[in-house]
Scaffold this motif. Structure first.
Motif, PDB file in Angstrom:
ATOM      1  N   THR A  60       0.841  -1.201   0.000  1.00 24.60           N
ATOM      2  CA  THR A  60       0.000   0.000   0.000  1.00 24.60           C
ATOM      3  C   THR A  60       0.874   1.249   0.000  1.00 24.60           C
ATOM      4  N   PHE A  61       0.285   2.326  -0.457  1.00 21.52           N
ATOM      5  CA  PHE A  61       0.941   3.641  -0.423  1.00 21.52           C
ATOM      6  C   PHE A  61       0.004   4.565   0.343  1.00 21.52           C
ATOM      7  N   ASP A  62       0.431   4.973   1.535  1.00 20.92           N
ATOM      8  CA  ASP A  62      -0.459   5.748   2.425  1.00 20.92           C
ATOM      9  C   ASP A  62      -1.781   5.009   2.623  1.00 20.92           C
ATOM     10  N   ASP A  63      -1.686   3.687   2.822  1.00 20.18           N
ATOM     11  CA  ASP A  63      -2.838   2.806   3.070  1.00 20.18           C
ATOM     12  C   ASP A  63      -3.749   2.649   1.850  1.00 20.18           C
ATOM     13  N   ALA A  64      -3.347   3.165   0.702  1.00 15.08           N
ATOM     14  CA  ALA A  64      -4.099   2.936  -0.535  1.00 15.08           C
ATOM     15  C   ALA A  64      -3.517   1.700  -1.222  1.00 15.08           C
ATOM     16  N   LEU A 111       6.417 -13.577  -4.266  1.00 18.61           N
ATOM     17  CA  LEU A 111       7.328 -14.138  -3.269  1.00 18.61           C
ATOM     18  C   LEU A 111       8.283 -15.143  -3.905  1.00 18.61           C
ATOM     19  N   THR A 112       9.577 -15.027  -3.527  1.00 21.27           N
ATOM     20  CA  THR A 112      10.597 -15.967  -3.979  1.00 21.27           C
ATOM     21  C   THR A 112      11.580 -16.193  -2.832  1.00 21.27           C
ATOM     22  N   ASN A 113      11.644 -17.452  -2.355  1.00 25.52           N
ATOM     23  CA  ASN A 113      12.572 -17.812  -1.275  1.00 25.52           C
ATOM     24  C   ASN A 113      12.418 -16.908  -0.049  1.00 25.52           C
ATOM     25  N   GLY A 114      11.180 -16.627   0.299  1.00 26.62           N
ATOM     26  CA  GLY A 114      10.920 -15.849   1.507  1.00 26.62           C
ATOM     27  C   GLY A 114      11.039 -14.347   1.340  1.00 26.62           C
ATOM     28  N   THR A 115      11.378 -13.875   0.166  1.00 26.49           N
ATOM     29  CA  THR A 115      11.462 -12.425  -0.075  1.00 26.49           C
ATOM     30  C   THR A 115      10.402 -12.024  -1.098  1.00 26.49           C
ATOM     31  N   SER A 116       9.951 -10.804  -0.978  1.00 29.27           N
ATOM     32  CA  SER A 116       8.907 -10.305  -1.880  1.00 29.27           C
ATOM     33  C   SER A 116       9.428  -9.146  -2.701  1.00 29.27           C
ATOM     34  N   THR A 117       8.929  -9.027  -3.903  1.00 34.82           N
ATOM     35  CA  THR A 117       9.282  -7.906  -4.784  1.00 34.82           C
ATOM     36  C   THR A 117       8.011  -7.324  -5.375  1.00 34.82           C
ATOM     37  N   PHE A 118       8.049  -6.001  -5.556  1.00 30.87           N
ATOM     38  CA  PHE A 118       6.878  -5.310  -6.101  1.00 30.87           C
ATOM     39  C   PHE A 118       7.353  -3.999  -6.736  1.00 30.87           C
ATOM     40  N   THR A 119       6.723  -3.623  -7.821  1.00 35.08           N
ATOM     41  CA  THR A 119       7.070  -2.374  -8.509  1.00 35.08           C
ATOM     42  C   THR A 119       5.807  -1.549  -8.731  1.00 35.08           C
ATOM     43  N   PHE A 120       5.915  -0.250  -8.480  1.00 33.22           N
ATOM     44  CA  PHE A 120       4.771   0.634  -8.702  1.00 33.22           C
ATOM     45  C   PHE A 120       5.254   2.020  -9.104  1.00 33.22           C
ATOM     46  N   ASN A 121       4.350   2.809  -9.643  1.00 40.10           N
ATOM     47  CA  ASN A 121       4.619   4.203  -9.964  1.00 40.10           C
ATOM     48  C   ASN A 121       3.952   5.084  -8.922  1.00 40.10           C
ATOM     49  N   ALA A 163       4.198  -3.037   3.375  1.00 37.44           N
ATOM     50  CA  ALA A 163       3.996  -4.406   2.915  1.00 37.44           C
ATOM     51  C   ALA A 163       3.467  -5.196   4.102  1.00 37.44           C
ATOM     52  N   SER A 164       2.345  -5.911   3.925  1.00 29.58           N
ATOM     53  CA  SER A 164       1.725  -6.569   5.087  1.00 29.58           C
ATOM     54  C   SER A 164       1.034  -7.862   4.690  1.00 29.58           C
ATOM     55  N   ASP A 165       0.887  -8.722   5.703  1.00 32.68           N
ATOM     56  CA  ASP A 165       0.125  -9.956   5.567  1.00 32.68           C
ATOM     57  C   ASP A 165      -1.284  -9.674   6.083  1.00 32.68           C
ATOM     58  N   ILE A 202       1.090  -8.969  10.189  1.00 37.86           N
ATOM     59  CA  ILE A 202       2.505  -8.623  10.244  1.00 37.86           C
ATOM     60  C   ILE A 202       2.816  -7.700   9.062  1.00 37.86           C
ATOM     61  N   SER A 203       3.548  -6.634   9.328  1.00 38.88           N
ATOM     62  CA  SER A 203       3.816  -5.662   8.262  1.00 38.88           C
ATOM     63  C   SER A 203       5.170  -4.998   8.456  1.00 38.88           C
ATOM     64  N   ALA A 204       5.615  -4.358   7.417  1.00 39.73           N
ATOM     65  CA  ALA A 204       6.848  -3.566   7.454  1.00 39.73           C
ATOM     66  C   ALA A 204       6.594  -2.285   6.665  1.00 39.73           C
ATOM     67  N   VAL A 205       7.227  -1.205   7.119  1.00 38.34           N
ATOM     68  CA  VAL A 205       6.966   0.112   6.538  1.00 38.34           C
ATOM     69  C   VAL A 205       8.280   0.771   6.118  1.00 38.34           C
ATOM     70  N   ALA A 206       8.237   1.484   5.000  1.00 39.55           N
ATOM     71  CA  ALA A 206       9.384   2.275   4.545  1.00 39.55           C
ATOM     72  C   ALA A 206       8.894   3.658   4.138  1.00 39.55           C
ATOM     73  N   ASN A 207       9.769   4.628   4.239  1.00 38.00           N
ATOM     74  CA  ASN A 207       9.419   6.000   3.881  1.00 38.00           C
ATOM     75  C   ASN A 207       9.759   6.288   2.418  1.00 38.00           C
ATOM     76  N   PHE A 208       8.880   7.062   1.802  1.00 36.88           N
ATOM     77  CA  PHE A 208       9.155   7.569   0.453  1.00 36.88           C
ATOM     78  C   PHE A 208       8.816   9.052   0.427  1.00 36.88           C
ATOM     79  N   THR A 209       9.741   9.857  -0.091  1.00 36.18           N
ATOM     80  CA  THR A 209       9.537  11.302  -0.154  1.00 36.18           C
ATOM     81  C   THR A 209       9.141  11.708  -1.566  1.00 36.18           C
ATOM     82  N   VAL A 210       7.956  12.290  -1.695  1.00 35.34           N
ATOM     83  CA  VAL A 210       7.491  12.801  -2.985  1.00 35.34           C
ATOM     84  C   VAL A 210       8.041  14.207  -3.156  1.00 35.34           C
ATOM     85  N   THR A 211       8.773  14.413  -4.232  1.00 29.42           N
ATOM     86  CA  THR A 211       9.328  15.730  -4.525  1.00 29.42           C
ATOM     87  C   THR A 211       8.454  16.438  -5.547  1.00 29.42           C
TER      88      THR A 211
END
Length: 231
Positions: free
Chosen positions: A39-43, A50-60, A73-75, A80-89
């Motif tokens: 999700t991006f800001d919960d959207a 998933l490959t070997n326990g790791t996940s990949t995803f691409t978005f604009n 990224a969450s189940d 269970i989830s993990a969060v990362a920051n992204f700065t929109v310029t």
């Protein structure tokens, strides 16, 4: 305590900043699920592979205000989830405006002013590459020299030759700033003949007529027609 281990859920985004539309890759690990939602800001954006326990995803990057935003990224089952920051310029916009007088005559000097701004902020000669081309009515081109005046304003000058040509002149301005889309602008002005040169055929005809009249008068006087009438 019991000889086991626990993997902390985490995600990484690359790049971590950019304007709207930037392509972002999300790499995750430690989320024990066959379906990881991103999700991006919960959207909701989609489901990561998933490959070997790791996940990949691409978005604009979707439409969002400049500033800090959250990529998650969450189940959906275990929560269970993990969060990362992204700065929109912000998207910088290069804009130029060209101004010149509307009418000139041969031997006049046309003064051209160009205003250059980046997202509303004035530019100077250090950060801006500015090229002005004058297109004359006869199809020939002239590259104009620009001088930085201040406050994003540049000045150019062109002296119209006494021989013209008369007609419509076009000034094309092209601007370039690093990492920003180029911008261009167009303006025109007219060069017309002076009143004296425009009336030259009529004045010549009048002068010829006057000369002819004087010549006829001289002949008549010489033959004594006026003189006999006076007598």
């Amino acid at each position: 305590m019991f000889g086991g281990f626990f993997v902390v859920p985490s995600i990484e985004v690359n790049p971590s900043r950019g304007p709207i539309g930037t392509k972002v890759s999300v790499y995750g690990s430690g989320i024990p699920s066959a379906q990881v939602e991103v999700t991006f800001d919960d959207a909701f954006l989609g489901v990561a592979s998933l490959t070997n326990g790791t996940s990949t995803f691409t978005f604009n990057v979707p439409d969002a205000q400049p500033g800090l935003h959250l990529v998650k990224a969450s189940d959906p089952f275990s929560k269970i989830s993990a969060v990362a920051n992204f700065t929109v310029t912000r998207i910088d916009t290069l804009a130029i405006n060209v101004d010149v007088g509307t009418l000139y005559f041969p031997a006049d000097t046309a003064t051209i002013y160009t205003l250059a701004t980046l997202s509303g902020a004035p530019l100077n000669a250090t950060t801006l590459q500015l090229q002005l081309t004058l297109m004359r009515p006869d199809g020939s081109n002239v590259t104009l020299t620009t001088t930085f005046v201040g406050g994003g304003l540049f000045k150019s000058a062109y002296t119209v030759p006494t021989t013209g040509p008369v007609g419509t002149y076009a000034v094309v301005a092209k601007a370039h700033v690093a990492n920003v889309q180029d911008s261009s602008a167009l303006t025109t002005f007219e060069v017309k003949p002076t009143w004296l040169s425009a009336q030259a055929p009529a004045l010549t005809t009048t002068a010829v007529a006057l000369t002819g009249a004087l010549a006829v008068g001289a002949v008549v006087w010489k033959r004594g027609i006026y003189r006999s009438n006076l007598d």
